[in-house]
Design an enzyme around this catalytic site. Structure first.
Site, PDB file in Angstrom:
ATOM      1  N   HIS A  73       0.826  -1.212   0.000  1.00 23.65           N
ATOM      2  CA  HIS A  73       0.000   0.000   0.000  1.00 23.65           C
ATOM      3  C   HIS A  73       0.858   1.260   0.000  1.00 23.65           C
ATOM      4  O   HIS A  73       0.468   2.286  -0.586  1.00 23.65           O
ATOM      5  CB  HIS A  73      -0.933   0.002   1.204  1.00 23.65           C
ATOM      6  CG  HIS A  73      -2.074   0.959   1.070  1.00 23.65           C
ATOM      7  ND1 HIS A  73      -3.013   0.865   0.069  1.00 23.65           N
ATOM      8  CD2 HIS A  73      -2.408   2.062   1.781  1.00 23.65           C
ATOM      9  CE1 HIS A  73      -3.883   1.847   0.179  1.00 23.65           C
ATOM     10  NE2 HIS A  73      -3.534   2.588   1.207  1.00 23.65           N
ATOM     11  N   GLU A 322     -11.884  -9.726  -3.537  1.00 22.94           N
ATOM     12  CA  GLU A 322     -10.444  -9.711  -3.300  1.00 22.94           C
ATOM     13  C   GLU A 322      -9.984 -10.889  -2.440  1.00 22.94           C
ATOM     14  O   GLU A 322      -8.851 -10.909  -1.973  1.00 22.94           O
ATOM     15  CB  GLU A 322     -10.026  -8.385  -2.651  1.00 22.94           C
ATOM     16  CG  GLU A 322     -10.854  -8.009  -1.447  1.00 22.94           C
ATOM     17  CD  GLU A 322     -10.611  -6.579  -0.984  1.00 22.94           C
ATOM     18  OE1 GLU A 322      -9.549  -6.013  -1.309  1.00 22.94           O
ATOM     19  OE2 GLU A 322     -11.482  -6.036  -0.278  1.00 22.94           O
ATOM     20  N   ASP A 346      -5.005  -7.767  -3.251  1.00 22.58           N
ATOM     21  CA  ASP A 346      -5.262  -8.728  -2.177  1.00 22.58           C
ATOM     22  C   ASP A 346      -5.648 -10.091  -2.719  1.00 22.58           C
ATOM     23  O   ASP A 346      -5.362 -11.121  -2.106  1.00 22.58           O
ATOM     24  CB  ASP A 346      -6.347  -8.204  -1.242  1.00 22.58           C
ATOM     25  CG  ASP A 346      -5.798  -7.220  -0.215  1.00 22.58           C
ATOM     26  OD1 ASP A 346      -4.590  -7.257   0.048  1.00 22.58           O
ATOM     27  OD2 ASP A 346      -6.581  -6.405   0.307  1.00 22.58           O
ATOM     28  N   CYS A 393      -9.907  -3.028 -10.129  1.00 22.06           N
ATOM     29  CA  CYS A 393      -9.367  -1.791  -9.559  1.00 22.06           C
ATOM     30  C   CYS A 393      -8.019  -1.990  -8.885  1.00 22.06           C
ATOM     31  O   CYS A 393      -7.508  -1.078  -8.237  1.00 22.06           O
ATOM     32  CB  CYS A 393     -10.365  -1.174  -8.575  1.00 22.06           C
ATOM     33  SG  CYS A 393     -10.781  -2.229  -7.177  1.00 22.06           S
TER      34      CYS A 393
END
Length: 449
Positions: A73, A322, A346, A393
């Protein structure tokens, strides 16, 4: 203690406790990098997502750390800010000083300490070439995201921080496909109020001027440490032994409904300003989504009973896909959710049992693994059978090399960091549905990554 956390985890816990203790004793504010000289290269052992959110792109020219990976992240935030970064360089800190000249090549993943004059010249040429390429890609902004055979696609942008809104406007994105709301909770001592959240969401929605905004509710957990949640007693001070498999995403929201209800109320009020969708993270089964949906409708009904004006109909409520569990029950989830958004970051981590921030196993993190592609295909097919939209995404959507493959798998909606939108659009405009389906057919026959 052989039964307890490993040495690395113990070291991380000691560092985190020490950092909090020093900050609280000195009453120091959260660190800001606004005072750094322009052109600074930030070098650190590790950089948390909350630290990355404070980086000022006008002053920090690049980032290099010893720990981390390209798909964590922290890396995602730095990419969104347009800051060249290389994470996972062992021994970096020991070899540098405050006056060390450093060259960071985020494209190749190379950090050069004390570069020679020839290396500096080469680096400047690479920067100039990159700028020319960006200028050429800028011409894509006003062109439609249509394939050579006329098939339409939808290219939206992910938003990590409000400062990126200008980049989103420049990218030619048709909306925000993923507004990550964690930034609202980071680098502060208290949980944001409903009014604070509503103001932020409304500003984003109004700035998008009628283009849709998909807001993902709080996805705490994993590598996203949020001190305000700890201070409020909403999450444990010491993270779970394995945070990625513990109390995160929808599990936290269902366990702390007051946190969830406050955020939903803020989103619903802000949704009067323009088109909004609401997305629930870390779903693993249908019961979780139903429970989240029940709270969503209850909050809306209570607000209407108080006389508050809400959009009619309510904003669509969708599920992130995910986890393997969600992908494998996508048909049942599709009967409940208004849309799907596949989070490949993920999904790769959980399917392949690879921590994307761990340098020792990062080579095993492969979005082209046949298992990942099959789960994406299953989800896309389930969405089509249930007549609901589906998008990708994750970082996979931002790589134009993967665009034809995803198109062949049935994906027509992508959400990427703003800087990747023109490259993905270029890939879309350079192919046909038949070409993509042939490629996908060949790839899906393979059994090895």
């Amino acid at each position: 203690n052989l039964d307890g956390p490993g040495p690395q985890r113990q070291a991380d816990e000691v560092r985190e406790i020490g950092r909090r203790l020093v900050r609280n004793l000195t009453r120091a504010p959260f660190r800001s990098y606004s005072a750094a000289p322009q052109g600074t290269i930030l070098v650190a052992e590790a950089l948390r997502p909350s630290d990355a959110a404070l980086v000022d792109p006008s002053r920090i020219a690049g980032v290099a750390t010893e720990e981390g990976g390209t798909d964590g992240h922290t890396a995602i935030i730095l990419r969104a800010l347009g800051i060249p970064a290389v994470l996972g360089v062992p021994g970096l800190v020991q070899g540098t000083a405050s006056d060390t000249v450093i060259m960071v090549d985020g494209s190749s993943g190379v950090v050069t300490l004390r570069p020679t004059p020839a290396s500096l010249t080469s680096g400047r040429r690479a920067v100039a070439a990159f700028a020319r390429e960006r200028q050429q890609l800028g011409r894509m902004r006003r062109l439609p995201a249509i394939m050579l055979d006329g098939e339409k696609t939808d290219l939206q942008a992910n938003l990590e921080l409000p400062v990126e809104l200008a980049l989103v406007a420049q990218s030619g994105a048709s909306g925000i496909g993923l507004l990550r709301t964690e930034f609202l909770f980071m680098n502060r001592d208290t949980v944001p109020t409903a009014d604070e959240q509503e103001t932020t969401y409304r500003n984003v929605i109004e700035t998008m001027a009628g283009d849709p905004v998909t807001i993902r509710v709080l996805d705490w957990g994993g590598e996203k440490e949020i001190e305000a949640l700890v201070a409020a007693g909403l999450v444990p001070e010491i993270p779970d032994t394995n945070p990625a498999l513990g109390l995160r995403g929808v599990r936290l929201l269902l366990g702390r409904p007051e946190l969830f209800e406050t955020q939903l109320a803020a989103i619903l009020r802000a949704a009067n300003a323009g088109p909004v969708r609401v997305m629930v993270p870390m779903i693993t089964n249908v019961a979780e989504f139903r429970a989240a949906r029940d709270i969503y409708y209850r909050v809306a009904n209570e607000m209407r009973a108080r006389g508050e004006r809400l959009p009619d109909p309510l904003p669509p409520l969708g599920s992130m896909i995910e986890t393997p569990g969600a992908a494998l029950v996508a048909d049942a989830l599709g009967a409940e959710a208004d849309f799907f958004a596949i989070g490949t970051n993920d999904l790769c981590m959980y399917t392949l049992a690879v921590d994307r921030g761990e340098l020792d196993v990062s080579h095993l993190y492969d979005p082209l693994h046949p298992a990942i592609l099959r789960l994406i295909q299953m989800t896309a097919d389930a969405a089509q059978r249930n007549h609901i939209p589906v998008s990708v995404c994750g970082e996979m959507a931002a790589n134009p090399m993967f665009t034809p493959l995803l198109l062949g798998l049935g994906i027509r909606s992508f959400s990427t960091n703003a800087s990747a939108v023109p490259r993905v659009k270029q890939a879309v405009r350079s192919t046909t549905v038949d070409d993509c389906q042939r490629l996908t057919w060949q790839v899906m026959k393979q059994s090895d990554p």
